[in-house]
Scaffold this motif. Structure first.
Motif, PDB file in Angstrom:
ATOM      1  N   ASN A   1    -112.196 -53.408   1.287  1.00  0.00           N
ATOM      2  CA  ASN A   1    -113.487 -53.994   1.634  1.00  0.00           C
ATOM      3  C   ASN A   1    -113.794 -55.215   0.761  1.00  0.00           C
ATOM      4  O   ASN A   1    -114.826 -55.847   0.904  1.00  0.00           O
ATOM      5  CB  ASN A   1    -114.586 -52.926   1.492  1.00  0.00           C
ATOM      6  CG  ASN A   1    -115.825 -53.297   2.257  1.00  0.00           C
ATOM      7  OD1 ASN A   1    -115.733 -53.843   3.359  1.00  0.00           O
ATOM      8  ND2 ASN A   1    -116.991 -53.026   1.679  1.00  0.00           N
ATOM      9  N   GLN A   2    -112.894 -55.535  -0.179  1.00  0.00           N
ATOM     10  CA  GLN A   2    -113.091 -56.711  -1.040  1.00  0.00           C
ATOM     11  C   GLN A   2    -112.680 -57.980  -0.306  1.00  0.00           C
ATOM     12  O   GLN A   2    -111.984 -57.922   0.696  1.00  0.00           O
ATOM     13  CB  GLN A   2    -112.244 -56.575  -2.309  1.00  0.00           C
ATOM     14  CG  GLN A   2    -112.416 -55.275  -3.051  1.00  0.00           C
ATOM     15  CD  GLN A   2    -113.803 -55.140  -3.634  1.00  0.00           C
ATOM     16  OE1 GLN A   2    -114.354 -56.095  -4.144  1.00  0.00           O
ATOM     17  NE2 GLN A   2    -114.376 -53.949  -3.541  1.00  0.00           N
ATOM     18  N   ASP A   3    -113.100 -59.113  -0.858  1.00  0.00           N
ATOM     19  CA  ASP A   3    -112.688 -60.398  -0.285  1.00  0.00           C
ATOM     20  C   ASP A   3    -111.306 -60.781  -0.787  1.00  0.00           C
ATOM     21  O   ASP A   3    -111.171 -61.518  -1.760  1.00  0.00           O
ATOM     22  CB  ASP A   3    -113.682 -61.501  -0.691  1.00  0.00           C
ATOM     23  CG  ASP A   3    -114.971 -61.336   0.065  1.00  0.00           C
ATOM     24  OD1 ASP A   3    -114.894 -61.040   1.265  1.00  0.00           O
ATOM     25  OD2 ASP A   3    -116.042 -61.486  -0.550  1.00  0.00           O
ATOM     26  N   ILE A   4    -110.291 -60.245  -0.136  1.00  0.00           N
ATOM     27  CA  ILE A   4    -108.938 -60.628  -0.528  1.00  0.00           C
ATOM     28  C   ILE A   4    -108.173 -60.952   0.746  1.00  0.00           C
ATOM     29  O   ILE A   4    -108.528 -60.490   1.827  1.00  0.00           O
ATOM     30  CB  ILE A   4    -108.202 -59.511  -1.302  1.00  0.00           C
ATOM     31  CG1 ILE A   4    -108.309 -58.191  -0.536  1.00  0.00           C
ATOM     32  CG2 ILE A   4    -108.736 -59.368  -2.705  1.00  0.00           C
ATOM     33  CD1 ILE A   4    -107.376 -57.147  -1.050  1.00  0.00           C
ATOM     34  N   SER A   5    -107.111 -61.760   0.589  1.00  0.00           N
ATOM     35  CA  SER A   5    -106.353 -62.075   1.797  1.00  0.00           C
ATOM     36  C   SER A   5    -105.241 -61.042   1.970  1.00  0.00           C
ATOM     37  O   SER A   5    -104.860 -60.365   1.026  1.00  0.00           O
ATOM     38  CB  SER A   5    -105.772 -63.488   1.692  1.00  0.00           C
ATOM     39  OG  SER A   5    -105.089 -63.614   0.470  1.00  0.00           O
TER      40      SER A   5
ATOM     41  N   LYS B   1    -105.533 -58.442   3.878  1.00  0.00           N
ATOM     42  CA  LYS B   1    -106.109 -57.117   4.118  1.00  0.00           C
ATOM     43  C   LYS B   1    -105.524 -56.434   5.337  1.00  0.00           C
ATOM     44  O   LYS B   1    -105.236 -55.247   5.326  1.00  0.00           O
ATOM     45  CB  LYS B   1    -107.622 -57.264   4.357  1.00  0.00           C
ATOM     46  CG  LYS B   1    -108.432 -57.302   3.110  1.00  0.00           C
ATOM     47  CD  LYS B   1    -109.887 -57.098   3.424  1.00  0.00           C
ATOM     48  CE  LYS B   1    -110.528 -58.367   3.910  1.00  0.00           C
ATOM     49  NZ  LYS B   1    -112.003 -58.329   3.803  1.00  0.00           N
ATOM     50  N   GLY B   2    -105.371 -57.256   6.412  1.00  0.00           N
ATOM     51  CA  GLY B   2    -104.921 -56.705   7.691  1.00  0.00           C
ATOM     52  C   GLY B   2    -103.567 -56.023   7.580  1.00  0.00           C
ATOM     53  O   GLY B   2    -103.362 -54.945   8.135  1.00  0.00           O
ATOM     54  N   ILE B   3    -102.666 -56.647   6.799  1.00  0.00           N
ATOM     55  CA  ILE B   3    -101.316 -56.080   6.679  1.00  0.00           C
ATOM     56  C   ILE B   3    -101.368 -54.745   5.944  1.00  0.00           C
ATOM     57  O   ILE B   3    -100.785 -53.764   6.376  1.00  0.00           O
ATOM     58  CB  ILE B   3    -100.391 -57.068   5.940  1.00  0.00           C
ATOM     59  CG1 ILE B   3    -100.252 -58.331   6.784  1.00  0.00           C
ATOM     60  CG2 ILE B   3     -99.028 -56.461   5.664  1.00  0.00           C
ATOM     61  CD1 ILE B   3     -99.702 -59.516   6.041  1.00  0.00           C
ATOM     62  N   PHE B   4    -102.120 -54.723   4.828  1.00  0.00           N
ATOM     63  CA  PHE B   4    -102.244 -53.470   4.090  1.00  0.00           C
ATOM     64  C   PHE B   4    -102.814 -52.370   4.980  1.00  0.00           C
ATOM     65  O   PHE B   4    -102.328 -51.249   5.006  1.00  0.00           O
ATOM     66  CB  PHE B   4    -103.148 -53.647   2.857  1.00  0.00           C
ATOM     67  CG  PHE B   4    -102.479 -54.375   1.725  1.00  0.00           C
ATOM     68  CD1 PHE B   4    -101.373 -53.822   1.094  1.00  0.00           C
ATOM     69  CD2 PHE B   4    -102.949 -55.600   1.292  1.00  0.00           C
ATOM     70  CE1 PHE B   4    -100.754 -54.483   0.045  1.00  0.00           C
ATOM     71  CE2 PHE B   4    -102.335 -56.264   0.239  1.00  0.00           C
ATOM     72  CZ  PHE B   4    -101.234 -55.716  -0.381  1.00  0.00           C
TER      73      PHE B   4
ATOM     74  N   ALA C   1    -102.428 -52.369  -7.101  1.00  0.00           N
ATOM     75  CA  ALA C   1    -102.721 -51.030  -6.598  1.00  0.00           C
ATOM     76  C   ALA C   1    -102.433 -50.945  -5.095  1.00  0.00           C
ATOM     77  O   ALA C   1    -101.792 -50.001  -4.627  1.00  0.00           O
ATOM     78  CB  ALA C   1    -104.178 -50.683  -6.885  1.00  0.00           C
ATOM     79  N   LEU C   2    -102.887 -51.948  -4.345  1.00  0.00           N
ATOM     80  CA  LEU C   2    -102.678 -51.920  -2.895  1.00  0.00           C
ATOM     81  C   LEU C   2    -101.192 -51.931  -2.551  1.00  0.00           C
ATOM     82  O   LEU C   2    -100.752 -51.233  -1.637  1.00  0.00           O
ATOM     83  CB  LEU C   2    -103.376 -53.114  -2.236  1.00  0.00           C
ATOM     84  CG  LEU C   2    -104.891 -53.029  -2.131  1.00  0.00           C
ATOM     85  CD1 LEU C   2    -105.472 -54.339  -1.634  1.00  0.00           C
ATOM     86  CD2 LEU C   2    -105.314 -51.900  -1.194  1.00  0.00           C
TER      87      LEU C   2
END
Lengths: 309, 276
Positions: free
Chosen positions: A111-115, A117-120, B13-14
């Motif tokens: 939910n953080q602003d990181i790029s 995200k979709g892949i993870f 972590a991710l």
């Protein structure tokens, strides 16, 4: 909640203008209602009736009413049944908290602003859409002696041995596999829940000098309470029904192997109700007990949630 | 904590989690391409990878009356029928419950909600008896007919169709369309997102299902892929590369369909969570 929005629509012209609504409605509902009556309602009632009978599949005409006999057979002096309940309770008590905590942690991270995200997110969900049998097949290999997962867990003090052959850790194997498959599903629900929390709340808290943990404790957790309730209750009901993974590790043999260390309410039901067709009455009684346990837990959880509010 | 420090911590972590989640399937893919004598080795040259274990798995069962090709076909037929049935039956029922007014509506909606909460095992034995009386064991009828609807999808459809404005339907009435006509021509095209959700959830659920096929089917030629995989896993227990080829053949179609419909899957799961 649902009926309120409906009432509004009933007032509209679209609804009022009609005279043949009843016919149209039932025509469109007919396939569902017919299938439901034949393939749900009728067998549902039958299940109760069979649970009070001595019911042998090969001699159905000779079934006879035996009152509560099947229930007493299950509940009185039946270590096999209690052992199965015990295993089920262990699975629920270990798997549900684990999957809930992991799901929340991953959802908060995403939910953080990181790029990226979709892949993870995709990677975390894929175990959930893989079949339990396929996942178990891979895990059974990865948890063999000297294999990577076995070695990783050996660092935590677990034996370097084939997990699915060891009665003392086979149940834990099932739980690890199950949690690995479930986390992604609950993570999606938590993510949706997190997105409904207004960012202004966090900003206000930061202005007041609240640290990360304080924000988590007094904004995130309370706002997510309904979602957590849903995740815990759905998760509990699902964990009670775990079957594929256990069927997969019971190679050729009896469900619940090795040495009956992974029997559950459902494998007990399946073994007695489907595999030994002369015990169908007992099988039906066992799922009815299962139904009441599940309903009871849902009610208790609901009560707890309401009390806290 | 500065933003960069925080982000690099987050990424570590991710990524660690991503490795744990992805490793088993990568292991399955990699191992399935190796020869048996290379299975234990961590790294093998790319020139040593081949499709032998796939060929072995596909040819092994050919004479037994089953075989991967037959199991594939069985699974595709079963999944196709159920997904189509669920789309048609739940959109019709959802439309009735969302946009029509009739006596008994409330009871039917309660039925939908209550049925969702009851575990299917509850009715498995009586259904088994019914199937055997009808002579449906080991047929596609047993694998599909009772599962042509699911209350979850009816619920999702009803919620979705309720959000479509009535003005659209009134306009259709003005043009002289019947209600059924309005359903097919106005509502159905607008419910594409909800239909996509139904398709992806019922596709993955049916393709992966094990309890139903294993209860009603015991002939090798009627096996679904998952059942076949479970049998092959026992048979090829010592040939890890062949078993992993089975895992890959079973999971690849689901993963492809999931990647195509991913957005709708996530929306579907999320909306059951928030509204449920």
């Amino acid at each position: 909640m649902v009926s309120v929005s409906n009432k509004k629509m009933i007032g509209s012209k679209w609804i009022k203008n009609s005279d043949s609504d009843i016919f149209t409605a039932y025509l469109l509902l007919a396939p569902f209602l017919i299938l439901w009556l034949i393939w749900f309602f009728y067998p549902f009632i039958q299940s109760f009736l069979i649970s009070f009978q001595h019911f042998d599949f090969s001699q159905m005409d000779q079934s006879k009413f035996v009152g509560l006999e099947n229930y007493t057979k299950l509940l009185v002096n039946n270590p096999e049944f209690y052992e199965a309940i015990g295993h089920t309770v262990i699975i629920v008590l270990v798997a549900v908290p684990l999957q809930t905590v992991f799901a929340l942690a991953l959802a908060m991270a995403l939910n953080q602003d990181i790029s990226g995200k979709g892949i993870f997110r995709t990677v975390y969900i894929i175990p959930n859409i893989t079949s339990g049998i396929a996942a178990a097949t891979v895990f059974m290999v990865l948890f063999r002696k000297d294999m990577i997962f076995t070695k990783a867990f050996a660092l935590l003090g677990f034996p370097n041995d084939t997990w699915t052959a060891k009665p003392d850790i086979a149940l834990l194997f099932v739980i690890i596999l199950y949690v690995w498959q479930q986390v992604g599903f609950y993570m999606i629900i938590y993510l949706a829940g997190l997105q409904t929390i207004s960012r202004e709340l966090y900003e206000a808290a930061r202005v007041d000098g609240a640290n990360w943990f304080q924000q988590f404790k007094s904004i995130t957790v309370p706002s997510l309470k309904p979602v957590t309730f849903l995740i815990v209750s759905v998760g509990t009901i699902q964990a009670f029904q775990i079957f594929d993974q256990i069927a997969a590790i019971s190679r050729y043999g009896k469900l619940g192997s090795p040495a009956d260390s992974t029997t559950t309410l459902i494998t007990y039901f399946f073994t007695h109700g489907i595999r030994y067709p002369d015990e169908m009455g007992l099988g039906c009684a066992s799922v009815i007990i299962f139904l009441f346990i599940v309903l009871g837990i849902t009610l208790v959880q609901k009560k707890l949630l309401e009390e806290k509010e | 904590m500065s933003k960069t420090v925080k982000n690099s911590f987050l990424y570590t972590a991710l990524t660690a989690f991503a490795i744990v989640f992805a490793l088993p399937l990568f292991y399955a893919l990699y191992t399935s391409l190796k020869d048996l004598k290379d299975v234990e080795k961590m790294v093998v040259g790319i020139d040593r990878l081949n499709f032998d274990s796939y060929i072995r798995l596909i040819t092994h069962y050919q004479n037994a009356g089953g075989g991967i090709a037959v199991w594939y076909l069985n699974t595709i037929i079963m999944t196709g029928i159920i997904v189509a049935g669920c789309c048609i039956i739940s959109s019709m029922a959802g439309f009735s419950l969302a946009k029509l007014n009739f006596p008994g509506k409330k009871i039917i909606f309660i039925i939908v909600l209550a049925t969702m909460m009851i575990p299917y095992h509850m009715i498995l034995i009586p259904v088994y008896i019914m199937m055997s009386k009808l002579g449906w064991l080991n047929t596609f009828a047993a694998l599909t007919v009772p599962y042509l609807y699911q209350c979850l999808y009816i619920f999702l459809m009803k919620q979705f169709i309720s959000t479509i404005p009535n003005e659209l339907l009134e306009a259709a009435r003005m043009d002289g369309m019947t209600k059924i006509g309005a359903f097919f021509r106005i509502i159905l095209p607008l419910t594409k997102p909800a239909l996509a959700t139904t398709i992806i959830i019922s596709f993955t659920g049916t393709w992966n299902s094990y309890l139903i096929p294993t209860t009603f089917v015991n002939k090798e030629k009627m096996y679904t892929l998952v059942q076949g995989l479970n049998a092959a896993k026992d048979q090829f227990f010592d040939r890890v590369n062949v078993t992993m080829a089975g895992v890959i053949l079973t999971t690849i179609p689901v993963i492809i369909v999931f990647l195509i419909f991913q957005k709708y899957y996530i929306e579907g799961v999320a909306s059951t969570g928030i509204k449920g």
